[in-house]
Design an enzyme around this catalytic site. Structure first.
Site, PDB file in Angstrom:
ATOM      1  N   ASP A 210      44.260   1.103  -8.629  1.00  0.00           N
ATOM      2  CA  ASP A 210      44.341   0.013  -8.593  1.00  0.00           C
ATOM      3  C   ASP A 210      43.069  -1.135  -8.853  1.00  0.00           C
ATOM      4  O   ASP A 210      42.033  -0.418  -8.688  1.00  0.00           O
ATOM      5  CB  ASP A 210      44.478  -0.287  -6.950  1.00  0.00           C
ATOM      6  CG  ASP A 210      45.819   0.317  -6.512  1.00  0.00           C
ATOM      7  OD1 ASP A 210      46.798   0.218  -6.521  1.00  0.00           O
ATOM      8  OD2 ASP A 210      45.624   1.426  -5.873  1.00  0.00           O
TER       9      ASP A 210
ATOM     10  N   GLU B 113      47.576   6.557 -11.693  1.00  0.00           N
ATOM     11  CA  GLU B 113      47.640   5.385 -11.084  1.00  0.00           C
ATOM     12  C   GLU B 113      46.446   4.980 -10.544  1.00  0.00           C
ATOM     13  O   GLU B 113      45.966   5.779  -9.797  1.00  0.00           O
ATOM     14  CB  GLU B 113      48.835   5.169 -10.411  1.00  0.00           C
ATOM     15  CG  GLU B 113      49.480   3.728  -9.962  1.00  0.00           C
ATOM     16  CD  GLU B 113      48.822   3.253  -8.553  1.00  0.00           C
ATOM     17  OE1 GLU B 113      49.120   2.207  -8.335  1.00  0.00           O
ATOM     18  OE2 GLU B 113      48.035   3.962  -7.960  1.00  0.00           O
TER      19      GLU B 113
ATOM     20  N   HIS C 126      49.318   9.179  -7.891  1.00  0.00           N
ATOM     21  CA  HIS C 126      49.043   7.689  -6.951  1.00  0.00           C
ATOM     22  C   HIS C 126      47.536   7.577  -6.533  1.00  0.00           C
ATOM     23  O   HIS C 126      47.304   8.399  -5.749  1.00  0.00           O
ATOM     24  CB  HIS C 126      50.079   7.510  -6.167  1.00  0.00           C
ATOM     25  CG  HIS C 126      50.077   6.420  -5.360  1.00  0.00           C
ATOM     26  ND1 HIS C 126      50.060   6.238  -3.914  1.00  0.00           N
ATOM     27  CD2 HIS C 126      50.132   5.077  -5.695  1.00  0.00           C
ATOM     28  CE1 HIS C 126      50.157   4.948  -3.289  1.00  0.00           C
ATOM     29  NE2 HIS C 126      50.204   4.263  -4.733  1.00  0.00           N
TER      30      HIS C 126
ATOM     31  N   GLU D  42      47.012  -0.698 -12.048  1.00  0.00           N
ATOM     32  CA  GLU D  42      47.946  -1.682 -11.222  1.00  0.00           C
ATOM     33  C   GLU D  42      46.836  -2.888 -11.030  1.00  0.00           C
ATOM     34  O   GLU D  42      45.833  -2.735 -10.107  1.00  0.00           O
ATOM     35  CB  GLU D  42      48.399  -1.077 -10.090  1.00  0.00           C
ATOM     36  CG  GLU D  42      49.137  -2.359  -9.331  1.00  0.00           C
ATOM     37  CD  GLU D  42      49.612  -1.988  -7.963  1.00  0.00           C
ATOM     38  OE1 GLU D  42      49.821  -0.796  -7.374  1.00  0.00           O
ATOM     39  OE2 GLU D  42      49.933  -3.005  -7.158  1.00  0.00           O
TER      40      GLU D  42
ATOM     41  N   HIS E 225      41.845  -0.173  -3.867  1.00  0.00           N
ATOM     42  CA  HIS E 225      43.367  -0.552  -3.583  1.00  0.00           C
ATOM     43  C   HIS E 225      43.277  -1.964  -2.606  1.00  0.00           C
ATOM     44  O   HIS E 225      43.962  -2.855  -2.738  1.00  0.00           O
ATOM     45  CB  HIS E 225      44.152   0.419  -2.726  1.00  0.00           C
ATOM     46  CG  HIS E 225      45.565   0.149  -2.229  1.00  0.00           C
ATOM     47  ND1 HIS E 225      45.640  -0.395  -0.858  1.00  0.00           N
ATOM     48  CD2 HIS E 225      46.453   0.058  -2.921  1.00  0.00           C
ATOM     49  CE1 HIS E 225      46.782  -0.841  -0.970  1.00  0.00           C
ATOM     50  NE2 HIS E 225      47.610  -0.421  -2.000  1.00  0.00           N
TER      51      HIS E 225
HETATM   52  O1  G3P Z   1      52.378   2.157  -8.417  1.00  0.00           O
HETATM   53  C1  G3P Z   1      52.933   1.728  -7.416  1.00  0.00           C
HETATM   54  C2  G3P Z   1      52.205   1.522  -5.816  1.00  0.00           C
HETATM   55  O2  G3P Z   1      50.810   1.957  -6.191  1.00  0.00           O
HETATM   56  C3  G3P Z   1      52.294   0.313  -5.467  1.00  0.00           C
HETATM   57  O3  G3P Z   1      51.946   0.178  -4.173  1.00  0.00           O
HETATM   58  O4  G3P Z   1      50.100  -0.511  -2.461  1.00  0.00           O
HETATM   59  O5  G3P Z   1      50.051   1.908  -3.129  1.00  0.00           O
HETATM   60  O6  G3P Z   1      49.453  -0.112  -4.712  1.00  0.00           O
HETATM   61  P1  G3P Z   1      50.207   0.127  -3.393  1.00  0.00           P
HETATM   62 CA    CA Z   2      48.765   1.003  -6.524  1.00  0.00          CA
END
Ligand code: G3P
Ligand code: CA
Length: 259
Positions: free
Chosen positions: A47, A45, A18, A119, A60
Site C-alpha cells: 500500500d 501486494e 497481501h 495499491e 496501509h
Molecule cells: O489488494 C486488495 C486489498 O489490499 C485491499 O484492501 O484494505 O487490505 O488494502 P486493504
Molecule cells: Ca492493500
C-alpha cells in the site's frame, strides 16, 4: 520475468502476498516482502501514500498508530521523520529494526524476483493532478527502474485508475472492490483497460468471475486465508488469490496442481 499482461505461462491461482507476509511478519515492511518473495509468492501486494514532503511511502493506514510507534497522520510527517519510527515492534520484539519503506526500496529489494502490486490509497488522490501526483510518481519510478511490465497498480479509487489510463505505456492496473460487480463495473473496468478485478473474497460469485473473464479481465480476490475459501475460489476459477499467508496458500496451490 514475462510481462504481467502476457503471462499465460502458468496454472492458476497466482499467489499474491497481501502486504507481504503479515501472518508471520509486520505488514508492509522489507522483512515481510523478503519473506514473501523467498516463500515463492508470484506477486507481492503493498500500500502506498504520500508523506508531507511528497515521497511515496509504504503503509496501509492513513495514520501511524496501529503499525508504528508513532502517532498521527502519515501525511503530516516528512520522510525523514517517518524513517525515525519503528514499524516492527508492534508485531514482535525481533522486528524493532523495521522502518516504513519508501516504494523505491521495496522495488530494489524485490529486484524482479516477483511481480509487484502497488495499491495506491485513495487518501493520496489529489483532484487537481499536480505534476508530482502519487500516480505519476509511481509510474515514473516504474519506468525509471524498467519495471513497468512486471508491476501492477491497483486502487479502490476509480479516479486514480483513470489518471493512469490517460498515460502512455501504463502498467497493468486493477480495480479493487468490496461491492459485487455489475454491468457498470465491468464496463468501467473495460473502459479503463484494467488487467484485473480484486474483489473482497466475501462478495465473489461464479457468475461475476464469468462476467469479468468474458470481458478479458482477470480476477484476484483478497483475504483468502483459510482452506475452505481457497477451495471456493478455485472452484469459481479465479486467476489468483491475495493472501496474508503466502506459504500456506502455496502449499494448497501445490497440492491442487499435484492432484
Ligand atoms: O489488494 C486488495 C486489498 O489490499 C485491499 O484492501 O484494505 O487490505 O488494502 P486493504
Ligand atoms: Ca492493500
Amino acid at each position: 520475468m514475462i510481462n504481467i499482461k502476457s503471462n499465460n505461462n502458468f496454472r492458476p491461482p497466482w499467489i499474491i502476498g497481501h502486504r507481504g507476509y503479515p501472518a508471520k511478519y509486520p505488514e508492509n515492511t522489507l522483512a515481510a516482502f523478503e519473506a514473501a518473495v523467498e516463500a515463492g509468492a508470484d506477486m507481492i501486494e503493498l500500500d502506498v501514500t504520500l508523506s508531507r514532503d511528497r515521497k511515496v511511502v509504504v503503509i496501509h493506514d492513513a495514520t501511524l498508530d496501529r503499525t508504528t510507534n508513532g502517532k498521527g497522520t502519515v501525511a503530516d510527517f516528512t520522510l525523514a521523520e517517518l524513517k525515525q519510527l519503528d514499524a516492527g515492534s508492534w508485531f514482535g520484539a525481533q522486528f524493532t529494526d523495521q522502518q516504513i519503506p519508501e516504494l523505491s526500496e521495496v522495488l530494489d529489494l524485490v529486484n524482479g524476483r516477483a511481480y509487484v502490486n502497488i495499491e495506491i490509497k485513495s487518501n493520496a488522490y489529489e483532484l487537481f493532478h499536480p505534476p508530482d501526483a502519487i500516480e505519476k510518481q509511481v509510474v515514473d519510478l516504474l519506468r525509471q527502474k524498467n519495471l513497468l511490465a512486471t508491476s501492477m497498480i491497483s486502487s479502490f479509487d476509480v479516479n486514480i485508475l483513470e489518471q493512469i489510463a490517460f498515460m502512455k505505456n501504463f502498467p497493468a492496473t486493477a480495480f479493487i472492490s468490496k461491492k459485487p460487480a455489475n454491468k457498470n463495473t465491468v464496463n468501467m473496468c473495460t473502459r479503463l483497460m484494467v488487467f484485473s478485478w480484486h474483489p473482497d473474497r466475501r462478495i465473489v460469485t461464479r457468475s461475476q468471475v464469468k462476467q469479468m473473464h468474458a470481458a478479458g479481465i482477470k480476477v484476484f480476490p483478497y483475504n483468502v486465508d483459510v482452506l475452505a475459501d481457497f477451495a471456493g475460489m478455485r472452484d469459481m476459477q479465479v486467476d489468483g488469490i491475495i493472501t496474508n499467508d503466502p506459504v500456506q496458500a502455496g502449499v494448497w496451490a501445490y497440492n491442487q496442481k499435484a492432484a
